[in-house]
Design an enzyme around this catalytic site. Structure first.
Site, PDB file in Angstrom:
ATOM      1  N   ALA A 200      93.817  71.636  31.196  1.00 38.50           N
ATOM      2  CA  ALA A 200      92.974  71.696  32.392  1.00 38.50           C
ATOM      3  C   ALA A 200      92.007  72.870  32.280  1.00 38.50           C
ATOM      4  O   ALA A 200      91.979  73.549  31.256  1.00 38.50           O
ATOM      5  CB  ALA A 200      93.856  71.839  33.634  1.00 38.50           C
ATOM      6  N   ASN A 201      91.232  73.107  33.302  1.00 38.31           N
ATOM      7  CA  ASN A 201      90.378  74.307  33.334  1.00 38.31           C
ATOM      8  C   ASN A 201      90.341  74.858  34.750  1.00 38.31           C
ATOM      9  O   ASN A 201      90.965  74.300  35.655  1.00 38.31           O
ATOM     10  CB  ASN A 201      88.977  74.006  32.776  1.00 38.31           C
ATOM     11  CG  ASN A 201      88.250  72.963  33.594  1.00 38.31           C
ATOM     12  OD1 ASN A 201      87.965  73.172  34.762  1.00 38.31           O
ATOM     13  ND2 ASN A 201      87.982  71.809  32.978  1.00 38.31           N
ATOM     14  N   ARG A 202      89.621  75.954  34.946  1.00 36.70           N
ATOM     15  CA  ARG A 202      89.709  76.688  36.212  1.00 36.70           C
ATOM     16  C   ARG A 202      88.799  76.151  37.318  1.00 36.70           C
ATOM     17  O   ARG A 202      88.737  76.728  38.394  1.00 36.70           O
ATOM     18  CB  ARG A 202      89.351  78.160  35.981  1.00 36.70           C
ATOM     19  CG  ARG A 202      90.329  78.902  35.113  1.00 36.70           C
ATOM     20  CD  ARG A 202      89.946  80.379  35.049  1.00 36.70           C
ATOM     21  NE  ARG A 202      90.701  81.063  34.031  1.00 36.70           N
ATOM     22  CZ  ARG A 202      91.958  81.468  34.177  1.00 36.70           C
ATOM     23  NH1 ARG A 202      92.579  81.245  35.314  1.00 36.70           N
ATOM     24  NH2 ARG A 202      92.576  82.090  33.201  1.00 36.70           N
ATOM     25  N   SER A 203      88.076  75.077  37.075  1.00 35.46           N
ATOM     26  CA  SER A 203      87.145  74.593  38.099  1.00 35.46           C
ATOM     27  C   SER A 203      87.887  74.193  39.381  1.00 35.46           C
ATOM     28  O   SER A 203      88.888  73.479  39.320  1.00 35.46           O
ATOM     29  CB  SER A 203      86.372  73.392  37.563  1.00 35.46           C
ATOM     30  OG  SER A 203      85.635  72.815  38.605  1.00 35.46           O
TER      31      SER A 203
END
Ligand code: CTP
Length: 403
Positions: free
Chosen positions: A214-217
């Site tokens: 995943a990523n931090r968005s």
């Protein structure tokens, strides 16, 4: 490089008569009032006698722009209903009870609020709140249908916990939804008739049945763009990987992976006048997703990655004449050079670049500091401001591009 001042809310300087009826949700009208006043509106509160059983006049008088009025006979002005009706840019009723909807639909002017509703030529918005049985009753539904046909804006109640511990549809829409709906009626309608597609959030690429890359968005910037586009009259589809409160009037399409997002956009791109790719799409994904959960005792797994499709580049390559394509560039170094290269490589009309290594900028925050780049145009840089202000500035440029 030019710095642009923050934009103002479309309710600023507008006179809003806020009618409050007698229901338990009356306490939420206080928050709606506060937000409208904070946004620069002149709020004139009108309470029914019933409302006074639920909240005190002092509370609303203290937060609104004028003291509460509730009687046709006791006010200084001999004809308060026509004065209020004529001065209003909008009459908003929150909460609207079954009694109020019935009286308004059938032209019964029994108190100050119903008189104002009948005396005004301003747009009217009602936000019903009542028990599910009442909301679903044919008389109420017929009255709502009649009011809609006459052009009254209806902010539908939500489902959730109701007074007395019951649960179901009938709970007053949240203050955010009500304020967004008010802004949409009072703001510029410069995206009327347009279909705007926005993507939001970070994609999640599965490793096994329980783990993802995943990523931090957070999706907040995409949601802010979607809400602003609705305010300006667009039909808005939001392709999202996150579950934030959905802005009033936005059509959601829920996805998780880059492949799902690409499929969703394939189905939407032909009807879209504007596509805003605010999502943080993963650049790599596991080649295969393990069917069950990979167990710790099986040893550290080797995860082989492959590139995901560049959705935006694909949209840029197939762009229709007149279609506007907006990308984002979240960078930690060489902001302008990196964004300029993406603008050209992906055939974009606009790219919104932000340096996510700076405090308060981008991922997770409610604020953003961005630089807009367009082919052949000077850079436009916006200091740290609320993501809603960034959304407004972005759509100002889009409206200009649409001509
Ligand atoms: N984007 C996309 N599909 C991808 C990757 C990115 O559609 N597989 C879109 C994003 O939604 C964003 C823009 O392309 O609007 C730029 O994304 P970004 O991650 O900043 O750039 P990349 O092209 O992925 O390059 P890099 O990660 O090397 O900076």
């Amino acid at each position: 490089m030019t710095a642009t001042p923050d934009t103002v809310s479309p309710v600023a300087g507008k006179t809003i008569v806020l009618g409050v009826c007698g229901g338990i949700a009356a306490y939420k009208a206080v928050e709606v009032c506060r937000r409208l006043v904070d946004a620069g509106a002149h709020v004139v509160p009108v309470m029914t006698k019933g409302a006074e059983h639920f909240i005190g006049r002092t509370t609303l008088s203290a937060l609104a722009s004028e003291p509460v009025q509730s009687s046709l006979w006791d006010e200084e002005s001999p004809i308060p209903h026509t004065r209020l009706g004529q001065s209003a840019d909008l009459v908003l009723v929150a909460p609207a009870t079954a009694r109020l909807l019935g009286a308004y639909a059938h032209g019964l002017s029994t108190d100050l609020l119903t008189n104002v509703l009948i005396a005004t030529r301003a747009p009217v918005m009602v936000c019903p709140a009542m028990h599910t049985e009442m909301w679903e009753h044919p008389s109420v539904q017929d009255n709502i249908a009649l009011l809609r046909r006459r052009g009254v804006h209806v902010v539908e109640p939500e489902s959730g916990r109701l007074a007395g511990g019951d649960s179901g549809k009938g709970r007053l829409a949240g203050p955010d939804s009500i304020v967004t709906a008010v802004e949409s009626v009072l703001g510029p309608r410069d995206l009327e008739g347009r279909h705007v597609v926005v993507t939001a959030g970070g994609t999640r690429e599965p490793i096994d049945a329980v783990r993802v890359i995943a990523n931090r968005s957070s999706g907040k910037q995409g949601y802010a763009v979607a809400a602003e586009a609705v305010r300006r009259g667009a039909r808005v589809t939001l392709v999202t990987t996150v579950e934030l409160p959905l802005p009033h009037g936005v059509q959601p399409v829920c996805v998780e992976t880059a492949a799902q997002m690409q499929r969703a956009l394939d189905g939407l791109k032909d009807s879209a006048d504007v596509i805003v790719m605010a999502a943080a799409v993963a650049d790599f994904r596991p080649v295969a997703c393990a069917p069950g959960k990979i167990k710790k005792n099986d040893g550290v797994p080797e995860v082989h990655l492959e590139p995901t499709p560049d959705i935006l580049a694909g949209l840029g390559a197939a762009k229709r004449p007149g279609q506007i394509l907006v990308g984002f560039a979240a960078e930690t170094a060489d902001l302008v050079a990196n964004a300029q290269s993406k603008l050209e490589r992906k055939n974009l009309d606009l790219i919104v670049a932000n340096d996510v290594s700076q405090p308060g900028v981008g991922f997770q925050h409610d604020t953003n500091a961005v630089t807009f780049l367009r082919p052949g145009e000077a850079l436009e840089s916006h200091p740290l401001s609320d993501k809603r202000d960034v959304a407004r500035a972005l759509l100002d440029i889009v409206v200009g591009l649409l001509g």
